[in-house]
Enzyme design. Structure first.
Site, PDB file in Angstrom:
ATOM      1  N   CYS A  66       0.807  -1.233   0.000  1.00 43.63           N
ATOM      2  CA  CYS A  66       0.000   0.000   0.000  1.00 43.63           C
ATOM      3  C   CYS A  66       0.842   1.287   0.000  1.00 43.63           C
ATOM      4  O   CYS A  66       0.456   2.282  -0.620  1.00 43.63           O
ATOM      5  CB  CYS A  66      -0.959  -0.018   1.179  1.00 43.63           C
ATOM      6  N   HIS A  97      -2.051   6.777   3.216  1.00 45.13           N
ATOM      7  CA  HIS A  97      -0.597   6.746   3.408  1.00 45.13           C
ATOM      8  C   HIS A  97       0.016   7.947   2.682  1.00 45.13           C
ATOM      9  O   HIS A  97      -0.109   8.086   1.462  1.00 45.13           O
ATOM     10  CB  HIS A  97       0.001   5.474   2.806  1.00 45.13           C
TER      11      HIS A  97
HETATM   12  P1  NAP Z   1      -7.120  -9.993   8.054  1.00 44.20           P
HETATM   13  O1  NAP Z   1      -8.141  -8.987   8.441  1.00 44.20           O
HETATM   14  O2  NAP Z   1      -6.368 -10.706   9.118  1.00 44.20           O
HETATM   15  O3  NAP Z   1      -7.864 -11.099   7.127  1.00 44.20           O
HETATM   16  C1  NAP Z   1      -7.237 -12.292   6.735  1.00 44.20           C
HETATM   17  C2  NAP Z   1      -8.177 -13.147   5.906  1.00 44.20           C
HETATM   18  O4  NAP Z   1      -7.479 -14.373   5.584  1.00 44.20           O
HETATM   19  C3  NAP Z   1      -9.478 -13.554   6.621  1.00 44.20           C
HETATM   20  O5  NAP Z   1     -10.539 -13.591   5.682  1.00 44.20           O
HETATM   21  C4  NAP Z   1      -9.170 -14.963   7.100  1.00 44.20           C
HETATM   22  O6  NAP Z   1     -10.316 -15.785   7.246  1.00 44.20           O
HETATM   23  C5  NAP Z   1      -8.327 -15.458   5.943  1.00 44.20           C
HETATM   24  N1  NAP Z   1      -7.571 -16.633   6.344  1.00 44.20           N
HETATM   25  C6  NAP Z   1      -6.794 -16.784   7.462  1.00 44.20           C
HETATM   26  N2  NAP Z   1      -6.316 -18.058   7.519  1.00 44.20           N
HETATM   27  C7  NAP Z   1      -6.815 -18.699   6.429  1.00 44.20           C
HETATM   28  C8  NAP Z   1      -6.693 -20.025   5.930  1.00 44.20           C
HETATM   29  N3  NAP Z   1      -5.958 -20.965   6.587  1.00 44.20           N
HETATM   30  N4  NAP Z   1      -7.331 -20.343   4.792  1.00 44.20           N
HETATM   31  C9  NAP Z   1      -8.071 -19.426   4.121  1.00 44.20           C
HETATM   32  N5  NAP Z   1      -8.227 -18.153   4.544  1.00 44.20           N
HETATM   33  C10 NAP Z   1      -7.597 -17.800   5.675  1.00 44.20           C
HETATM   34  O7  NAP Z   1      -6.026  -9.357   7.089  1.00 44.20           O
HETATM   35  P2  NAP Z   1      -6.138  -8.036   6.144  1.00 44.20           P
HETATM   36  O8  NAP Z   1      -5.674  -6.852   6.876  1.00 44.20           O
HETATM   37  O9  NAP Z   1      -7.464  -8.034   5.493  1.00 44.20           O
HETATM   38  O10 NAP Z   1      -5.007  -8.356   5.065  1.00 44.20           O
HETATM   39  C11 NAP Z   1      -5.186  -9.387   4.090  1.00 44.20           C
HETATM   40  C12 NAP Z   1      -3.986  -9.445   3.173  1.00 44.20           C
HETATM   41  O11 NAP Z   1      -3.847  -8.207   2.483  1.00 44.20           O
HETATM   42  C13 NAP Z   1      -2.650  -9.660   3.903  1.00 44.20           C
HETATM   43  O12 NAP Z   1      -1.842 -10.502   3.110  1.00 44.20           O
HETATM   44  C14 NAP Z   1      -2.083  -8.255   4.032  1.00 44.20           C
HETATM   45  O13 NAP Z   1      -0.691  -8.259   4.130  1.00 44.20           O
HETATM   46  C15 NAP Z   1      -2.549  -7.639   2.713  1.00 44.20           C
HETATM   47  N6  NAP Z   1      -2.688  -6.170   2.722  1.00 44.20           N
HETATM   48  C16 NAP Z   1      -3.355  -5.522   3.701  1.00 44.20           C
HETATM   49  C17 NAP Z   1      -3.518  -4.131   3.611  1.00 44.20           C
HETATM   50  C18 NAP Z   1      -4.273  -3.356   4.658  1.00 44.20           C
HETATM   51  O14 NAP Z   1      -4.380  -2.128   4.462  1.00 44.20           O
HETATM   52  N7  NAP Z   1      -4.800  -3.977   5.702  1.00 44.20           N
HETATM   53  C19 NAP Z   1      -3.024  -3.433   2.522  1.00 44.20           C
HETATM   54  C20 NAP Z   1      -2.370  -4.117   1.536  1.00 44.20           C
HETATM   55  C21 NAP Z   1      -2.213  -5.480   1.649  1.00 44.20           C
HETATM   56  P3  NAP Z   1     -10.977 -16.070   8.724  1.00 44.20           P
HETATM   57  O15 NAP Z   1     -11.766 -14.841   9.078  1.00 44.20           O
HETATM   58  O16 NAP Z   1     -11.839 -17.248   8.464  1.00 44.20           O
HETATM   59  O17 NAP Z   1      -9.841 -16.327   9.664  1.00 44.20           O
END
Ligand code: NAP
Length: 348
Positions: free
Chosen positions: A148, A240
């Site tokens: 991001c 950001h």
């Molecule tokens: P998050 O809120 O922790 O969500 C993670 C997701 O992954 C949930 O839907 C979770 O499902 C799923 N998950 C976890 N374990 C799993 C498994 N074993 N099999 C299948 N699904 C699984 O994370 P987030 O902040 O949304 O970020 C998601 C991704 O985007 C990450 O890789 C992060 O680095 C990237 N990212 C985030 C941002 C940001 O601004 N937050 C920006 C750019 C990139 P459950 O609810 O069922 O556990």
């Protein structure tokens, strides 16, 4: 009327997954039909599987059942917002099974045959896909969007490539929403600055060189510029900000650089992709802008706001850039990537 395209989301219950759901509401091409998450959520109604953080959850989506993240009945086009600890294998399994995986996770970004896309900057990097499919024996494919904070930096640099970028020094002021939910403890971030985000500086330095690099048949030659990143978490909710100093091999005048910002437009605008901002770089002449609270959400969170262009005593010029981290830096970025792929006939 053109047939609509069914899409799904891997990681649909997470923070970025929710942004995907919100961003896809009313999309003119894509119909959200499938939600995947972990086994903890599979089989549950979406509203029971996750705590929604973005206002009122769309009713039709709340009533859908969350599926296991295994190839089977998912649509061909999948957006991925999965936890990085599981994304590598699951995204590969879907690509192997013929799915087009448009991922927001970091896992595959730096692989030699995986496009790391910003449609305004490197749409030609999609040409890596045929080689990716051949080398891996996949019917499907994986394309990714950048980190991001890298998107803020690269959008700001995009109009300046013609001047020959040789050095970049960037300092980030990154919002707490970039750390997901619940993210950074309030006792740590309130009225404070945290001068460390694990792995972020390396990601910004390497991803920037790949994004601004040149397609060479089966790989990308990284931009031969030195990039130095300082990454900080600040008490801002969304948006950001990056402050950038840049050196060029040619010596453009201040007016040349300003004109380059003002005139910048690219493939998503020419093709009128549905999520493309009409003006991708909005230069703000006010001396105290852009600001995350006032500007990040304008243009549906998809434009980059640039300002404070001035000479730099150390390198050539310096400026400020801002993008919305969970929209242009995550869900909106991936949706725009998929729109670009559709405009290339890659989703037919
Ligand atoms: P998050 O809120 O922790 O969500 C993670 C997701 O992954 C949930 O839907 C979770 O499902 C799923 N998950 C976890 N374990 C799993 C498994 N074993 N099999 C299948 N699904 C699984 O994370 P987030 O902040 O949304 O970020 C998601 C991704 O985007 C990450 O890789 C992060 O680095 C990237 N990212 C985030 C941002 C940001 O601004 N937050 C920006 C750019 C990139 P459950 O609810 O069922 O556990």
């Amino acid at each position: 009327m053109e047939a609509r395209i069914e899409v799904g989301i891997l990681g649909a219950t997470g923070m970025v997954g929710q942004h995907f759901i919100k961003f896809l509401q009313g999309h003119p091409w894509f119909d959200l039909k499938w939600l995947g998450a972990s086994d903890r959520s599979a089989g549950k109604r979406y509203s029971d599987a996750c705590t929604w953080h973005l206002g009122v959850a769309p009713e039709a989506i709340s009533a859908m059942t969350v599926e296991e993240s295994k190839p089977g009945n998912a649509p061909r086009l999948l957006f991925s917002a999965m936890d990085a600890s599981v994304a590598t294998d699951i995204e590969r399994a879907f690509a192997q099974a013929g799915h087009v995986v448009v991922s927001n996770s970091k896992n595959h970004r730096m692989e030699r045959d995986v496009p790391l896309l910003i449609p305004e900057i490197n749409p030609d990097h999609l040409k890596l896909i045929p080689g990716q499919q051949r080398a891996r024996g996949w019917k499907g494919q994986i394309a990714t969007n950048p980190n991001c904070a890298t998107i803020s930096l690269c959008m700001g640099l995009a109009p300046l490539r013609a001047f020959g970028i040789t050095k970049i020094i960037v300092t980030t002021l990154q919002a707490i929403s970039g750390a997901g939910y619940p993210g950074v403890p309030s006792m740590d971030i309130n009225a404070n600055v945290i001068p460390y985000i694990g792995g972020e500086e390396e990601k910004m330095e390497q991803e920037t060189q790949k994004i601004l690099g040149d397609f060479r048949g089966d790989h990308i030659d990284p931009l031969a510029a030195r990039v130095s990143a300082h990454c900080n978490r600040v008490p801002v909710v969304d948006g950001h900000t990056v402050t950038v100093s840049v050196e060029f091999s040619s010596k453009p005048s201040l007016a040349d650089v300003r004109n380059a910002f003002d005139r910048f437009t690219s493939v998503p605008q020419q093709r009128k992709l549905p999520s493309a901002p009409a003006t991708p770089i909005i230069y703000m002449p006010q001396q105290d802008r852009p600001q995350p609270r006032k500007d990040a959400e304008r243009e549906r969170g998809m434009a980059a706001f640039v300002g404070r262009l001035r000479p730099c005593p150390a390198l050539d010029y310096k400026f400020v850039a801002l993008t919305h981290n969970t929209i242009r830096g995550a869900a909106g970025a991936a949706v725009l990537n998929a729109e670009l792929m559709h405009s290339e006939g890659m989703l037919d």
